[in-house]
Every structure is written in structure tokens, then in C-alpha cells.
Design a protein around this motif. Structure first.
Motif, PDB file in Angstrom:
ATOM      1  N   ALA A 105       0.909   9.236   1.947  1.00 22.48           N
ATOM      2  CA  ALA A 105      -0.643   8.901   1.531  1.00 22.48           C
ATOM      3  C   ALA A 105      -1.366   9.589   2.893  1.00 22.48           C
ATOM      4  O   ALA A 105      -2.337  10.269   2.332  1.00 22.48           O
ATOM      5  N   TYR A 106      -1.034   9.504   4.013  1.00 21.50           N
ATOM      6  CA  TYR A 106      -1.881  10.148   4.984  1.00 21.50           C
ATOM      7  C   TYR A 106      -1.800  11.660   4.977  1.00 21.50           C
ATOM      8  O   TYR A 106      -2.642  12.329   4.940  1.00 21.50           O
ATOM      9  N   ASP A 107      -0.487  12.054   4.759  1.00 24.65           N
ATOM     10  CA  ASP A 107      -0.463  13.468   4.741  1.00 24.65           C
ATOM     11  C   ASP A 107      -1.211  14.127   3.484  1.00 24.65           C
ATOM     12  O   ASP A 107      -1.595  15.204   3.603  1.00 24.65           O
ATOM     13  N   SER A 108      -1.675  13.285   2.532  1.00 18.05           N
ATOM     14  CA  SER A 108      -2.287  13.832   1.111  1.00 18.05           C
ATOM     15  C   SER A 108      -3.882  13.433   1.423  1.00 18.05           C
ATOM     16  O   SER A 108      -4.457  13.484   0.399  1.00 18.05           O
ATOM     17  N   ALA A 109      -4.347  12.960   2.677  1.00 18.99           N
ATOM     18  CA  ALA A 109      -5.591  12.530   3.091  1.00 18.99           C
ATOM     19  C   ALA A 109      -5.978  11.320   1.974  1.00 18.99           C
ATOM     20  O   ALA A 109      -7.113  11.170   1.575  1.00 18.99           O
ATOM     21  N   VAL A 110      -5.236  10.523   1.520  1.00 22.90           N
ATOM     22  CA  VAL A 110      -5.300   9.437   0.895  1.00 22.90           C
ATOM     23  C   VAL A 110      -5.117   8.127   1.889  1.00 22.90           C
ATOM     24  O   VAL A 110      -4.376   8.049   2.224  1.00 22.90           O
ATOM     25  N   TYR A 111      -6.479   7.493   2.048  1.00 22.63           N
ATOM     26  CA  TYR A 111      -6.180   6.592   3.269  1.00 22.63           C
ATOM     27  C   TYR A 111      -6.455   4.972   2.479  1.00 22.63           C
ATOM     28  O   TYR A 111      -6.245   4.027   3.407  1.00 22.63           O
ATOM     29  N   ASP A 112      -6.319   4.892   1.081  1.00 22.59           N
ATOM     30  CA  ASP A 112      -6.361   3.447   0.718  1.00 22.59           C
ATOM     31  C   ASP A 112      -4.825   3.364   0.064  1.00 22.59           C
ATOM     32  O   ASP A 112      -4.450   4.210  -0.814  1.00 22.59           O
ATOM     33  N   LEU A 113      -4.231   2.212   0.128  1.00 22.39           N
ATOM     34  CA  LEU A 113      -2.877   2.145  -0.163  1.00 22.39           C
ATOM     35  C   LEU A 113      -2.797   0.509  -0.607  1.00 22.39           C
ATOM     36  O   LEU A 113      -3.446  -0.377  -0.276  1.00 22.39           O
ATOM     37  N   GLU A 114      -2.310   0.497  -2.202  1.00 20.81           N
ATOM     38  CA  GLU A 114      -1.972  -0.961  -2.824  1.00 20.81           C
ATOM     39  C   GLU A 114      -0.522  -0.822  -3.136  1.00 20.81           C
ATOM     40  O   GLU A 114      -0.011   0.048  -3.699  1.00 20.81           O
ATOM     41  N   VAL A 115       0.028  -2.208  -3.084  1.00 19.11           N
ATOM     42  CA  VAL A 115       1.463  -2.265  -3.425  1.00 19.11           C
ATOM     43  C   VAL A 115       1.376  -3.667  -4.347  1.00 19.11           C
ATOM     44  O   VAL A 115       0.858  -4.768  -4.067  1.00 19.11           O
ATOM     45  N   SER A 116       2.177  -3.355  -5.419  1.00 17.63           N
ATOM     46  CA  SER A 116       2.204  -4.781  -6.436  1.00 17.63           C
ATOM     47  C   SER A 116       3.705  -5.342  -6.086  1.00 17.63           C
ATOM     48  O   SER A 116       4.609  -4.546  -6.162  1.00 17.63           O
ATOM     49  N   LEU A 117       3.753  -6.364  -6.105  1.00 18.98           N
ATOM     50  CA  LEU A 117       5.136  -7.087  -5.548  1.00 18.98           C
ATOM     51  C   LEU A 117       5.053  -8.457  -6.065  1.00 18.98           C
ATOM     52  O   LEU A 117       3.907  -9.320  -6.105  1.00 18.98           O
ATOM     53  N   PRO A 118       6.168  -8.991  -6.627  1.00 17.77           N
ATOM     54  CA  PRO A 118       6.160 -10.282  -7.116  1.00 17.77           C
ATOM     55  C   PRO A 118       5.895 -11.360  -5.898  1.00 17.77           C
ATOM     56  O   PRO A 118       6.317 -11.276  -4.994  1.00 17.77           O
ATOM     57  N   CYS A 119       5.224 -12.477  -6.496  1.00 23.84           N
ATOM     58  CA  CYS A 119       4.809 -13.325  -5.406  1.00 23.84           C
ATOM     59  C   CYS A 119       5.933 -14.177  -4.800  1.00 23.84           C
ATOM     60  O   CYS A 119       5.838 -14.262  -3.547  1.00 23.84           O
ATOM     61  N   GLU A 120       7.092 -14.091  -5.203  1.00 18.66           N
ATOM     62  CA  GLU A 120       8.138 -14.928  -4.506  1.00 18.66           C
ATOM     63  C   GLU A 120       9.155 -13.743  -3.661  1.00 18.66           C
ATOM     64  O   GLU A 120       9.936 -14.220  -3.171  1.00 18.66           O
ATOM     65  N   ASP A 121       8.895 -12.329  -3.741  1.00 16.86           N
ATOM     66  CA  ASP A 121       9.498 -11.780  -3.044  1.00 16.86           C
ATOM     67  C   ASP A 121       9.285 -11.743  -1.489  1.00 16.86           C
ATOM     68  O   ASP A 121       8.418 -10.747  -1.127  1.00 16.86           O
ATOM     69  N   MET A 122       9.949 -12.521  -0.874  1.00 13.16           N
ATOM     70  CA  MET A 122       9.436 -12.866   0.624  1.00 13.16           C
ATOM     71  C   MET A 122       9.890 -11.687   1.620  1.00 13.16           C
ATOM     72  O   MET A 122       9.157 -11.364   2.279  1.00 13.16           O
TER      73      MET A 122
END
Length: 146
Positions: A99-116
Motif C-alpha cells: 500500500a505504501y509503495d503504491s501511495a495508498v495510505y488508508d488500509l482496511e481489513v475484514s476479519l471474523p469477530c472470533e478470529d483472535m
């Protein structure tokens, strides 16, 4: 046993499918790997495989999206073998760098609530939990299955 990340490749379908199937089953998700999805994520430049001793142990599927305000790299799927914290962290490091190398500075990740394991890796790598809920609706012939 150090883990390192490498970009997704065309040859990864067979080796990643068991990880995908086990992760999806564990968290009651739809498996995400198909030959078509692999082909798509190969082109994004933000999807990676974690390797340990020559063996794939995790993968992340991510893409850059544009919402009209700013670009965001969105990781829609972070699947690792059972409780593999190091592999999750390696995947997140690779996504952040791409992301940084592409000059994209916002990152979001979807993850199951239970995946500790995934949640801990995200927190270690500086991601913050946002108080959002994701609602899903499936239309058409698949509507009854999900």
C-alpha cells in the motif's frame, strides 16, 4: 521458524485451497479461492502468501479501491493455518508495504469477530478496531445458502 511473504502466483491454487477451506469452515465463511478469484487477485499487487520452510501457511487477498474520496487498500480475507500469529503478521507487513509503495495510505481489513489470532496481529501492526458492523445480503439462487 521465520515466515516471509511473497506475491500470490498462478501456481498457488492447489496449495492454498486447503488453508482456504479450513479457514472458511472454522469461521462459517464462504471459501474465497477459485481460479477466477486467484486470477483477479494476482493483478491487484496487494495479495500475498506467507511461506515457512518452503511451505505456504497463510494468504491475504487485498485490492486497492477508490471511494471518491481517497484510495484504500482493502484486505477482504486473511486466512492462516490454525493460530499462526507470525504468518498473519507477515501478511499484514506485506500489505502495508505494498500500500505504501503504491501511495495508498488508508488500509482496511475484514476479519471474523472470533478470529483472535488475526485480531492480535492487526493490533500489533498498528491497526485500530473501528466500531462498525458488516451486513450482507445475497440475492438470486444463492440467497438461501448464505
Amino acid at each position: 521458524m521465520a515466515c516471509f511473504a511473497r506475491p500470490l502466483s498462478e501456481d498457488d491454487f492447489e496449495v492454498l485451497s486447503p488453508i482456504d477451506q479450513a479457514y472458511a469452515l472454522k469461521w462459517d465463511l464462504e471459501p474465497q479461492l477459485s481460479r477466477a478469484s486467484l486470477s483477479f487477485y494476482l493483478r491487484t499487487g496487494h495479495s500475498f502468501v506467507a511461506m515457512r520452510q518452503g511451505r505456504a501457511v497463510a494468504f491475504v487477498l487485498a485490492q486497492a479501491i477508490w471511494n471518491g474520496v481517497r484510495p484504500t487498500v482493502w484486505a477482504s480475507y486473511l486466512a492462516a493455518e490454525e493460530d499462526d500469529q507470525e504468518a498473519c503478521e507477515a501478511m499484514l507487513e506485506a500489505v502495508v508495504k505494498s500500500a505504501y509503495d503504491s501511495a495508498v495510505y488508508d488500509l482496511e481489513v475484514s476479519l471474523p469477530c472470533e478470529d483472535m489470532t488475526g485480531q492480535l496481529a492487526l493490533e500489533i501492526k498498528g491497526f485500530l478496531l473501528r466500531p462498525l458492523k458488516l451486513y450482507k445480503r445475497v440475492l438470486g439462487s444463492r440467497a438461501g445458502g448464505l
